[in-house]
Design a protein around this motif. Sequence first.
Motif, short mmCIF file in Angstrom:
data_model
loop_
_atom_site.label_atom_id
_atom_site.label_comp_id
_atom_site.label_asym_id
_atom_site.label_seq_id
_atom_site.Cartn_x
_atom_site.Cartn_y
_atom_site.Cartn_z
N LYS A 167 38.35 52.30 -25.98
CA LYS A 167 37.05 52.94 -26.21
C LYS A 167 36.38 52.25 -27.38
CE LYS A 167 38.28 57.56 -24.51
NZ LYS A 167 39.63 57.23 -24.02
N GLN A 168 35.06 52.14 -27.34
CA GLN A 168 34.38 51.47 -28.44
C GLN A 168 33.07 52.18 -28.77
OE1 GLN A 168 33.46 47.45 -27.08
NE2 GLN A 168 31.37 48.07 -26.61
N LEU A 169 32.70 52.09 -30.05
CA LEU A 169 31.43 52.60 -30.54
C LEU A 169 30.90 51.60 -31.54
CD1 LEU A 169 29.32 54.85 -30.70
CD2 LEU A 169 30.67 55.88 -32.52
N ASP A 229 36.57 50.52 -32.69
CA ASP A 229 37.24 50.33 -31.40
C ASP A 229 38.59 51.03 -31.46
OD1 ASP A 229 35.73 48.01 -29.71
OD2 ASP A 229 35.51 47.68 -31.86
N ILE A 230 38.94 51.72 -30.39
CA ILE A 230 40.22 52.43 -30.32
C ILE A 230 40.97 51.94 -29.09
CG2 ILE A 230 41.38 54.67 -30.18
CD1 ILE A 230 38.85 55.92 -31.34
N MET A 231 42.18 51.43 -29.30
CA MET A 231 43.02 50.97 -28.20
C MET A 231 44.30 51.80 -28.16
SD MET A 231 44.82 47.27 -27.48
CE MET A 231 43.58 46.66 -26.35
N LEU A 257 51.14 54.29 -28.26
CA LEU A 257 50.66 53.87 -29.56
C LEU A 257 49.15 53.70 -29.49
CD1 LEU A 257 53.25 51.05 -30.40
CD2 LEU A 257 53.22 53.35 -31.35
N HIS A 258 48.47 54.03 -30.58
CA HIS A 258 47.04 53.77 -30.64
C HIS A 258 46.68 53.18 -32.01
CE1 HIS A 258 46.99 57.67 -32.75
NE2 HIS A 258 45.86 57.26 -33.26
N ALA A 259 45.62 52.42 -32.03
CA ALA A 259 45.15 51.80 -33.27
C ALA A 259 43.64 51.78 -33.27
CB ALA A 259 45.70 50.38 -33.41
N MET A 260 43.06 51.84 -34.48
CA MET A 260 41.61 51.78 -34.64
C MET A 260 41.23 50.48 -35.34
SD MET A 260 40.48 55.64 -35.75
CE MET A 260 38.74 55.21 -35.72
N PHE A 261 40.25 49.79 -34.79
CA PHE A 261 39.68 48.61 -35.41
C PHE A 261 38.33 49.02 -36.01
CE2 PHE A 261 42.34 47.42 -31.90
CZ PHE A 261 43.03 46.28 -32.32
N ILE A 262 38.15 48.85 -37.32
CA ILE A 262 36.94 49.29 -38.01
C ILE A 262 36.32 48.08 -38.71
CG2 ILE A 262 35.95 50.87 -39.70
CD1 ILE A 262 38.52 52.56 -39.40
N LYS A 263 35.09 47.77 -38.35
CA LYS A 263 34.37 46.67 -38.99
C LYS A 263 33.09 47.22 -39.61
CE LYS A 263 32.05 42.24 -38.15
NZ LYS A 263 31.72 41.19 -37.15
N THR A 264 32.94 46.99 -40.90
CA THR A 264 31.76 47.43 -41.63
C THR A 264 31.09 46.23 -42.28
OG1 THR A 264 32.98 49.46 -42.18
CG2 THR A 264 30.91 49.08 -43.34
N SER A 265 29.78 46.13 -42.17
CA SER A 265 29.08 45.04 -42.84
C SER A 265 27.74 45.52 -43.35
CB SER A 265 28.88 43.85 -41.89
OG SER A 265 27.95 44.16 -40.88
N PHE A 266 27.34 44.97 -44.50
CA PHE A 266 26.03 45.22 -45.10
C PHE A 266 25.33 43.88 -45.29
CE2 PHE A 266 28.68 48.73 -46.80
CZ PHE A 266 27.98 49.80 -46.27
#
Length: 290
Positions: free
Chosen positions: A89-91, A128-130, A152-161
């Motif tokens: 799933k992605q946002l 993103d959640i896998m 198992l699940h993991a979250m990928f978090i990308k933040t940029s300014f």
Amino acid sequence: MVKSFIIRCATIMALVASPVTFADNSTVIRVGGFYANTDSTIDVNDPILGNDFTLDFEADLKLEESQFLPFFEFSHHFNDRHILYVDWKQLHRNALVQSVEKPFQFTWDETTYDIKSGVSLDTTLNIDIMRIGYGYDIWQGHNYDIGVSVGLHAMFIKTSFKGNIGICEIDTETRCPDTIEIPKVVDEKLTAPLPDIGVYGSYEFYPGFKLNAHAQYFYIKLDDLKGGLVDVRMGVEAAISENWHMTAAFNYYEVDVEYESTITSADIKIADYNIYYSFIGPMLSVSYQF
């Protein structure tokens, strides 16, 4: 670490999506979508008052609170009772603020960045959640099956300014005295693969129509990470043809993660994440089975 995890997950996805060698096997590829509600914050420092406060990505930086969310699922049923599955799933969100109302500082990788009020700021927050897992059918009948799953699940978090961002020493508690303007600051995080458990079942109440349901749960509290996952879904699957199916379901999905990333020498928590990601409502999907 991120690349090696993705490679391992991609390998498992390839195995899941390939109907190989097993005597009684079937593979299902499912795509669909629903609307997600998200509340995301980050703890930052007030350079004027000298204290920390919570910056809201939606209220302060104008990221969308509700957005259409695609999802992808792969499952492989083999040896009559065993199932392997992968879902994603992605946002992904981006917003431009013409004039920042609240000045703030944040610290990543031992560097403090300074954003002044009145400047234009382009913000990106991608989540993103896998999940990968295994299920086993405990009870089977002519028109039903009930099983348990572990995964198992993991979250990928990308933040940029992106904007007029100043850079200064880590121990700065007021405005950066001599800022160097930089075009973009990016921070990428990956939560360690975390376990979840669940139950699932299906019941064919009329030829070509099935009632499907599953529930998964997880909660953990570590030194720098606290969070939970709840996923409950119930729906009806209808056969369009021998291989194609359509599902209409009601889903309750919630991920709540608090990620403590940096503590300064003054014990002020800076750049801590708090991401609440939820959905309650209908979802539609189409699947192909072979």
